[in-house]
Design an enzyme around this catalytic site. Structure first.
Site, PDB file in Angstrom:
ATOM      1  N   ASN A  89     -33.990 127.980  20.776  1.00  0.00           N
ATOM      2  CA  ASN A  89     -34.749 126.969  21.496  1.00  0.00           C
ATOM      3  C   ASN A  89     -33.861 126.051  22.334  1.00  0.00           C
ATOM      4  O   ASN A  89     -34.333 125.048  22.858  1.00  0.00           O
ATOM      5  CB  ASN A  89     -35.550 126.134  20.465  1.00  0.00           C
ATOM      6  CG  ASN A  89     -36.351 125.035  21.102  1.00  0.00           C
ATOM      7  OD1 ASN A  89     -37.259 125.287  21.897  1.00  0.00           O
ATOM      8  ND2 ASN A  89     -36.005 123.788  20.787  1.00  0.00           N
ATOM      9  N   TYR A 156     -31.535 127.078  36.267  1.00  0.00           N
ATOM     10  CA  TYR A 156     -32.322 127.080  35.031  1.00  0.00           C
ATOM     11  C   TYR A 156     -33.187 128.336  34.943  1.00  0.00           C
ATOM     12  O   TYR A 156     -33.219 129.017  33.918  1.00  0.00           O
ATOM     13  CB  TYR A 156     -33.190 125.827  35.003  1.00  0.00           C
ATOM     14  CG  TYR A 156     -34.238 125.787  33.915  1.00  0.00           C
ATOM     15  CD1 TYR A 156     -33.916 125.391  32.621  1.00  0.00           C
ATOM     16  CD2 TYR A 156     -35.568 126.119  34.185  1.00  0.00           C
ATOM     17  CE1 TYR A 156     -34.884 125.332  31.630  1.00  0.00           C
ATOM     18  CE2 TYR A 156     -36.541 126.059  33.200  1.00  0.00           C
ATOM     19  CZ  TYR A 156     -36.191 125.671  31.925  1.00  0.00           C
ATOM     20  OH  TYR A 156     -37.151 125.625  30.936  1.00  0.00           O
TER      21      TYR A 156
END
Length: 256
Positions: A89, A156
């Protein structure tokens, strides 16, 4: 969903989605090991989620360094006896135009998002094999599926696309070992990540403007993602592997 006697490792587990996921796994009977860079925050999270300390442990460190991933899995084996579930995560996010990215930016995204997933899975899978199988759930991103003009995020998005690709490749390679690998791809989820590039007041002003971005009419909450991660880790999802699940309140359905 019952995770009694299951051991869950969460990389990026000290806040936001990771913290909410750790809480739900503990609620369902699991033993949980969390990782993050800030030891003080890990201690606070561990004490909040399980004051007894019997059901949670932590390892502080940079998950993009292979030795940290190895120590994380070793901690789970040492304290709780093995690894059944791995949740990757880790993430950083700051909208930046493509031509404005520096070399360090790209390296940071690749390190935090892609290398951290690669190394932690590489360390966890042999332990899962010893237990007859397991589940890996990666937190991907809608931005790796669909570009959003208002929030340019090439570095990203590229790193998250790598996480998505890794998900599918691991799912196929280790299906024979009864290890399922899936990912969730959230849209806007209200987590502390936005405070890394906005003030508290800016966050309070900006986030509500994204509610209408989602056809369902609201931003996501960490608990929304956590519930889906638990489902994918459970036996209820025993025939699901290699999936990148949009978890976006309908946003990608609209954008497509």
């Amino acid at each position: 969903m019952n995770f009694n006697r299951k051991v869950v490792v969460i990389a990026g587990g000290s806040s936001g989605i990771g913290k909410a996921t750790a809480k739900r796994f503990i609620d369902e009977g699991a033993k949980v090991v969390i990782n993050g860079r800030r030891e003080r925050l890990l201690i606070e999270t561990a004490n909040e989620l399980d004051p007894s300390g019997k059901n949670i442990a932590y390892i502080a460190g940079d998950i993009s360094i292979k030795s940290t991933s190895v120590r994380l899995i070793e901690k789970a084996v040492e304290v709780f006896g093995g690894v059944d579930v791995l949740v990757c995560n880790t993430g950083i996010f700051k909208p930046t135009g493509f031509l404005d990215h520096e070399e360090e930016d790209l390296n940071n995204y690749i390190n935090v998002i892609l290398k951290g997933t690669f190394y932690s899975a590489q360390a966890a899978i042999p332990e899962m094999k010893k237990r007859g199988g397991g589940a890996i759930i990666n937190t991907g991103s809608m931005w790796a599926i669909q570009s959003v003009e208002a929030t340019p995020s090439t570095a990203y998005s590229a790193a998250m696309a790598g996480r998505h690709a890794l998900t599918k490749n691991l799912a196929v390679e280790f299906a024979k070992d009864n290890i399922r690998v899936n990912a969730v791809a959230p849209a806007v989820v209200e987590t502390p990540i936005y405070r890394s590039f906005m003030t508290e007041q800016e966050v309070a002003t900006a986030l509500p403007t994204f509610n209408e971005f989602h056809p369902i009419g609201r931003n996501g909450q960490p608990e929304d993602v956590a519930e889906t991660i638990l489902f994918l880790a459970s036996e209820r999802a025993s025939w699901i592997t290699g999936v990148v699940l949009p978890l976006d309140g309908g946003a990608t359905a609209r954008l497509r």
